[in-house]
Design an enzyme around this catalytic site. Structure first.
Site, PDB file in Angstrom:
ATOM      1  N   LYS A 295     -66.326  -2.322 -47.358  1.00 13.98           N
ATOM      2  CA  LYS A 295     -66.131  -3.470 -46.462  1.00 13.98           C
ATOM      3  C   LYS A 295     -67.378  -3.727 -45.609  1.00 13.98           C
ATOM      4  O   LYS A 295     -67.655  -4.857 -45.225  1.00 13.98           O
ATOM      5  CB  LYS A 295     -64.905  -3.236 -45.573  1.00 13.98           C
TER       6      LYS A 295
ATOM      7  N   ILE B 134     -53.652 -13.751 -52.757  1.00 16.88           N
ATOM      8  CA  ILE B 134     -52.450 -14.484 -52.291  1.00 16.88           C
ATOM      9  C   ILE B 134     -51.170 -13.670 -52.472  1.00 16.88           C
ATOM     10  O   ILE B 134     -50.181 -13.887 -51.776  1.00 16.88           O
ATOM     11  CB  ILE B 134     -52.360 -15.856 -52.991  1.00 16.88           C
TER      12      ILE B 134
ATOM     13  N   GLU C 128     -61.655  -0.397 -39.832  1.00 19.26           N
ATOM     14  CA  GLU C 128     -62.125   0.827 -40.499  1.00 19.26           C
ATOM     15  C   GLU C 128     -63.652   0.923 -40.468  1.00 19.26           C
ATOM     16  O   GLU C 128     -64.212   2.006 -40.637  1.00 19.26           O
ATOM     17  CB  GLU C 128     -61.635   0.869 -41.949  1.00 19.26           C
TER      18      GLU C 128
ATOM     19  N   SER D  14     -57.216  -2.371 -50.948  1.00 21.55           N
ATOM     20  CA  SER D  14     -57.113  -2.258 -49.488  1.00 21.55           C
ATOM     21  C   SER D  14     -56.577  -0.922 -48.999  1.00 21.55           C
ATOM     22  O   SER D  14     -56.450  -0.721 -47.792  1.00 21.55           O
ATOM     23  CB  SER D  14     -56.216  -3.381 -48.957  1.00 21.55           C
TER      24      SER D  14
ATOM     25  N   THR E 283     -62.671  -5.246 -41.359  1.00 15.16           N
ATOM     26  CA  THR E 283     -61.639  -4.305 -40.902  1.00 15.16           C
ATOM     27  C   THR E 283     -62.115  -3.386 -39.778  1.00 15.16           C
ATOM     28  O   THR E 283     -63.309  -3.052 -39.699  1.00 15.16           O
ATOM     29  CB  THR E 283     -61.201  -3.429 -42.103  1.00 15.16           C
TER      30      THR E 283
HETATM   31  P1  NAP Z   1     -52.888  -6.175 -49.739  1.00 20.73           P
HETATM   32  O1  NAP Z   1     -51.452  -6.420 -49.376  1.00 20.73           O
HETATM   33  O2  NAP Z   1     -53.271  -4.894 -50.339  1.00 20.73           O
HETATM   34  O3  NAP Z   1     -53.315  -7.374 -50.732  1.00 20.73           O
HETATM   35  C1  NAP Z   1     -54.497  -7.314 -51.486  1.00 20.73           C
HETATM   36  C2  NAP Z   1     -54.529  -8.495 -52.441  1.00 20.73           C
HETATM   37  O4  NAP Z   1     -55.742  -8.448 -53.200  1.00 20.73           O
HETATM   38  C3  NAP Z   1     -53.374  -8.515 -53.454  1.00 20.73           C
HETATM   39  O5  NAP Z   1     -52.964  -9.847 -53.637  1.00 20.73           O
HETATM   40  C4  NAP Z   1     -54.058  -7.987 -54.717  1.00 20.73           C
HETATM   41  O6  NAP Z   1     -53.447  -8.411 -55.908  1.00 20.73           O
HETATM   42  C5  NAP Z   1     -55.424  -8.664 -54.569  1.00 20.73           C
HETATM   43  N1  NAP Z   1     -56.441  -8.062 -55.436  1.00 20.73           N
HETATM   44  C6  NAP Z   1     -56.853  -6.781 -55.465  1.00 20.73           C
HETATM   45  N2  NAP Z   1     -57.811  -6.614 -56.391  1.00 20.73           N
HETATM   46  C7  NAP Z   1     -58.004  -7.829 -56.972  1.00 20.73           C
HETATM   47  C8  NAP Z   1     -58.849  -8.301 -58.010  1.00 20.73           C
HETATM   48  N3  NAP Z   1     -59.711  -7.484 -58.625  1.00 20.73           N
HETATM   49  N4  NAP Z   1     -58.800  -9.610 -58.343  1.00 20.73           N
HETATM   50  C9  NAP Z   1     -57.918 -10.449 -57.727  1.00 20.73           C
HETATM   51  N5  NAP Z   1     -57.084 -10.056 -56.737  1.00 20.73           N
HETATM   52  C10 NAP Z   1     -57.127  -8.763 -56.373  1.00 20.73           C
HETATM   53  O7  NAP Z   1     -53.815  -6.403 -48.462  1.00 20.73           O
HETATM   54  P2  NAP Z   1     -53.481  -7.174 -47.079  1.00 20.73           P
HETATM   55  O8  NAP Z   1     -52.866  -6.199 -46.147  1.00 20.73           O
HETATM   56  O9  NAP Z   1     -52.844  -8.466 -47.358  1.00 20.73           O
HETATM   57  O10 NAP Z   1     -54.969  -7.396 -46.533  1.00 20.73           O
HETATM   58  C11 NAP Z   1     -55.714  -8.548 -46.893  1.00 20.73           C
HETATM   59  C12 NAP Z   1     -57.192  -8.250 -46.724  1.00 20.73           C
HETATM   60  O11 NAP Z   1     -57.464  -7.859 -45.380  1.00 20.73           O
HETATM   61  C13 NAP Z   1     -57.706  -7.108 -47.584  1.00 20.73           C
HETATM   62  O12 NAP Z   1     -59.029  -7.456 -47.953  1.00 20.73           O
HETATM   63  C14 NAP Z   1     -57.731  -5.913 -46.652  1.00 20.73           C
HETATM   64  O13 NAP Z   1     -58.710  -4.987 -47.071  1.00 20.73           O
HETATM   65  C15 NAP Z   1     -58.087  -6.590 -45.345  1.00 20.73           C
HETATM   66  N6  NAP Z   1     -57.586  -5.959 -44.129  1.00 20.73           N
HETATM   67  C16 NAP Z   1     -56.279  -5.658 -44.005  1.00 20.73           C
HETATM   68  C17 NAP Z   1     -55.817  -5.123 -42.805  1.00 20.73           C
HETATM   69  C18 NAP Z   1     -54.359  -4.816 -42.603  1.00 20.73           C
HETATM   70  O14 NAP Z   1     -54.046  -4.072 -41.674  1.00 20.73           O
HETATM   71  N7  NAP Z   1     -53.454  -5.372 -43.408  1.00 20.73           N
HETATM   72  C19 NAP Z   1     -56.708  -4.917 -41.745  1.00 20.73           C
HETATM   73  C20 NAP Z   1     -58.040  -5.258 -41.910  1.00 20.73           C
HETATM   74  C21 NAP Z   1     -58.481  -5.786 -43.102  1.00 20.73           C
HETATM   75  P3  NAP Z   1     -52.289  -7.549 -56.633  1.00 20.73           P
HETATM   76  O15 NAP Z   1     -51.004  -8.059 -56.025  1.00 20.73           O
HETATM   77  O16 NAP Z   1     -52.475  -7.913 -58.049  1.00 20.73           O
HETATM   78  O17 NAP Z   1     -52.549  -6.106 -56.336  1.00 20.73           O
HETATM   79  O1  F7E Z   2     -52.667   4.677 -42.627  1.00 19.11           O
HETATM   80  C1  F7E Z   2     -51.947   8.073 -41.371  1.00 19.11           C
HETATM   81  C2  F7E Z   2     -53.228   7.853 -42.135  1.00 19.11           C
HETATM   82  O2  F7E Z   2     -52.507   3.844 -44.948  1.00 19.11           O
HETATM   83  C3  F7E Z   2     -52.584   4.619 -41.221  1.00 19.11           C
HETATM   84  C4  F7E Z   2     -55.214  -1.012 -44.460  1.00 19.11           C
HETATM   85  O3  F7E Z   2     -54.567  -2.241 -44.331  1.00 19.11           O
HETATM   86  O4  F7E Z   2     -55.468  -0.763 -42.087  1.00 19.11           O
HETATM   87  C5  F7E Z   2     -54.917  -0.144 -43.245  1.00 19.11           C
HETATM   88  O5  F7E Z   2     -55.511   1.113 -43.472  1.00 19.11           O
HETATM   89  C6  F7E Z   2     -52.752   6.017 -40.642  1.00 19.11           C
HETATM   90  C7  F7E Z   2     -53.897   6.807 -41.259  1.00 19.11           C
HETATM   91  O6  F7E Z   2     -53.397   2.354 -43.114  1.00 19.11           O
HETATM   92  C8  F7E Z   2     -49.348   8.945 -43.731  1.00 19.11           C
HETATM   93  O7  F7E Z   2     -53.951   9.076 -42.285  1.00 19.11           O
HETATM   94  C9  F7E Z   2     -50.077   9.679 -41.844  1.00 19.11           C
HETATM   95  O8  F7E Z   2     -54.605   7.413 -40.207  1.00 19.11           O
HETATM   96  O9  F7E Z   2     -51.017   2.849 -43.174  1.00 19.11           O
HETATM   97  P1  F7E Z   2     -52.317   3.428 -43.550  1.00 19.11           P
HETATM   98  P2  F7E Z   2     -54.955   2.463 -42.815  1.00 19.11           P
HETATM   99  O10 F7E Z   2     -55.571   3.580 -43.521  1.00 19.11           O
HETATM  100  O11 F7E Z   2     -55.127   2.405 -41.338  1.00 19.11           O
HETATM  101  C10 F7E Z   2     -56.887  -0.957 -42.105  1.00 19.11           C
HETATM  102  C11 F7E Z   2     -57.297  -1.646 -40.831  1.00 19.11           C
HETATM  103  C12 F7E Z   2     -57.353  -1.645 -43.342  1.00 19.11           C
HETATM  104  O12 F7E Z   2     -58.353  -2.356 -43.327  1.00 19.11           O
HETATM  105  C13 F7E Z   2     -56.714  -1.230 -44.625  1.00 19.11           C
HETATM  106  O13 F7E Z   2     -56.919  -2.219 -45.628  1.00 19.11           O
HETATM  107  O14 F7E Z   2     -51.582   6.763 -40.939  1.00 19.11           O
HETATM  108  N1  F7E Z   2     -50.834   8.615 -42.168  1.00 19.11           N
HETATM  109  N2  F7E Z   2     -49.160   9.909 -42.778  1.00 19.11           N
HETATM  110  C14 F7E Z   2     -50.414   8.119 -43.335  1.00 19.11           C
HETATM  111  N3  F7E Z   2     -50.827   7.064 -44.053  1.00 19.11           N
HETATM  112  C15 F7E Z   2     -50.161   6.803 -45.210  1.00 19.11           C
HETATM  113  N4  F7E Z   2     -50.518   5.723 -45.938  1.00 19.11           N
HETATM  114  N5  F7E Z   2     -49.123   7.600 -45.652  1.00 19.11           N
HETATM  115  C16 F7E Z   2     -48.683   8.671 -44.946  1.00 19.11           C
HETATM  116  O15 F7E Z   2     -47.737   9.336 -45.345  1.00 19.11           O
END
Ligand code: NAP
Ligand code: F7E
Length: 339
Positions: free
Chosen positions: A154, A8, A128, A85, A126
């Site tokens: 995942k 949350i 990914e 994440s 995801t």
């Molecule tokens: P996020 O901002 O990184 O939030 C992750 C949450 O998980 C935080 O509240 C974190 O708590 C909690 N958490 C991590 N480890 C935990 C543990 N051991 N016990 C209890 N809580 C824990 O991620 P988000 O972007 O909201 O994404 C939500 C979900 O969707 C994740 O599972 C992510 O992998 C997945 N997802 C995200 C994206 C995207 O683009 N955002 C896309 C595809 C899938 P803390 O605040 O304590 O760290």
């Molecule tokens: O990277 C490139 C990096 O870390 C995006 C998570 O929510 O989405 C997220 O994962 C791209 C990558 O997100 C930097 O190499 C370049 O190709 O913002 P990111 P992510 O890896 O796509 C997926 C769907 C999830 O499920 C995950 O939980 O950007 N990149 N330069 C960089 N990335 C970061 N972080 N920092 C850089 O400076």
């Protein structure tokens, strides 16, 4: 209706808790303790919203905690968002990524199976999972090809959910969600790094933005739209798997260009690979590349085919790329001005 959200205090938890409260749900959230007693994005919620959320302190790797919680609360819906994440971090910390993302998900599934079988569960899968996509665009039938410890964890989570759904006839759905971003995105993700960097330049900073791979291609949408999709999945007649994205993909470089465009700067590029720099019209270096920010393996070329979600759930992303970038940059400018 009672809903429980793990994760949350993350980005999606912020939008999902508000959506569910607006629909009249009783919202419960799992929050893990940290030494500074900070509550992540929950702290950004308006106080009257935050005060309505019932918090349960615990960690998803703690099996007893989850089974007791499900036993006592028996929520109608459970949104399992908690995870490690960050993909980059997962290369350095694969063990803890597996413990939380695989072990934690198994604990959630087992707690539902043993104590709350009527609970409908959403699992945060995801894009990914597609890693090195074998076809473009990607849909629910595209083969998985994970390219990071995060993606592997995942994949195990998604298959645990599929197996429990079939074996024990539980309502468990997988979202296969493409990147979704927002004003409350964590600061280390590339979109937020860019939007805060551009906002700082707008407010007079001389610091260039340092990035890794500028050529990575992502399908970026707005998180608020995606939590609506999660909710729709749990209202559907049957549990299933759904891809959600925008169908539009861009490189990191295009995100940078669009973000500077919001503050009226037209970037030009010089050099190649790690020597590439982004320059203002006056020749000032605004973007640099650092090899350390490259990942050992890159997941690439993501574009969502979300036609199943559109047809079966009536889900459609409202905010597309240009508007997303504008929302994020303008918000970060406001945040800096308020300081
Ligand atoms: P996020 O901002 O990184 O939030 C992750 C949450 O998980 C935080 O509240 C974190 O708590 C909690 N958490 C991590 N480890 C935990 C543990 N051991 N016990 C209890 N809580 C824990 O991620 P988000 O972007 O909201 O994404 C939500 C979900 O969707 C994740 O599972 C992510 O992998 C997945 N997802 C995200 C994206 C995207 O683009 N955002 C896309 C595809 C899938 P803390 O605040 O304590 O760290
Ligand atoms: O990277 C490139 C990096 O870390 C995006 C998570 O929510 O989405 C997220 O994962 C791209 C990558 O997100 C930097 O190499 C370049 O190709 O913002 P990111 P992510 O890896 O796509 C997926 C769907 C999830 O499920 C995950 O939980 O950007 N990149 N330069 C960089 N990335 C970061 N972080 N920092 C850089 O400076």
């Amino acid at each position: 209706m009672k809903a429980l959200i793990t994760g949350i205090s993350g980005q999606d938890g912020y939008f999902l808790s508000q959506l569910l409260l607006s629909k009249g749900y009783e919202v419960h959230g799992v929050l893990r303790r940290n030494s500074s007693m900070t509550h992540g994005t929950m702290e950004l919620l308006p106080p009257d919203v935050r005060s309505q959320i019932i918090i349960h302190h615990g960690d998803i790797t703690d099996e007893n905690f989850l089974s007791n919680l499900l036993q006592s609360e028996k929520p109608e819906e459970l949104y399992h968002l908690a995870a490690q994440s960050f993909v980059g971090y997962s290369f350095e910390n694969s063990q803890s990524t597996y413990d939380v993302n695989i072990g934690g998900t198994l604990n959630v599934c087992n707690a539902i199976r043993s104590s709350s079988t009527d609970t409908r569960m959403y699992f945060a899968g995801t894009s990914e999972l597609f890693g090195k996509p074998l076809e473009t665009p990607q849909n629910e039938n595209t083969p998985f090809f994970p390219r990071s410890p995060y993606a592997i964890s995942k994949l195990a989570g998604l298959w645990t959910v599929r197996t429990y759904r079939d074996a024990y006839k539980l309502f468990m759905s997988n979202g296969i969600l493409f990147n979704h971003e927002s004003e409350v995105r964590g600061p280390e993700f590339v979109t937020r790094k860019i939007s805060t960097g551009v906002a700082r330049v707008h407010q007079g900073s001389q610091q260039p933005i340092i990035l890794g791979n500028l050529s990575a291609v992502k399908d970026w949408g707005y998180a608020k739209d995606y939590v609506e999709g999660m909710w729709k999945m749990l209202q559907y007649d049957i549990s299933d798997d759904f891809v959600m994205g925008t169908g539009e993909s861009h490189t990191v470089k295009e995100f940078v260009e669009e973000a500077f465009g919001v503050i009226g700067i037209r970037l030009t590029w010089k050099g190649q690979g790690v020597n590439e720099v982004g320059l203002s019209e006056g020749g000032r270096v605004l973007v640099k590349v650092n090899r350390d920010l490259y990942r050992p393996l890159e997941a690439d070329n993501f574009t969502a085919d979300y036609s199943k979600a559109r047809e079966k759930l009536g889900w459609e992303p409202k905010v597309k790329f240009k508007e997303l970038v504008r929302i994020m940059v303008e918000n970060d400018i406001k945040l800096i001005q308020r300081k």
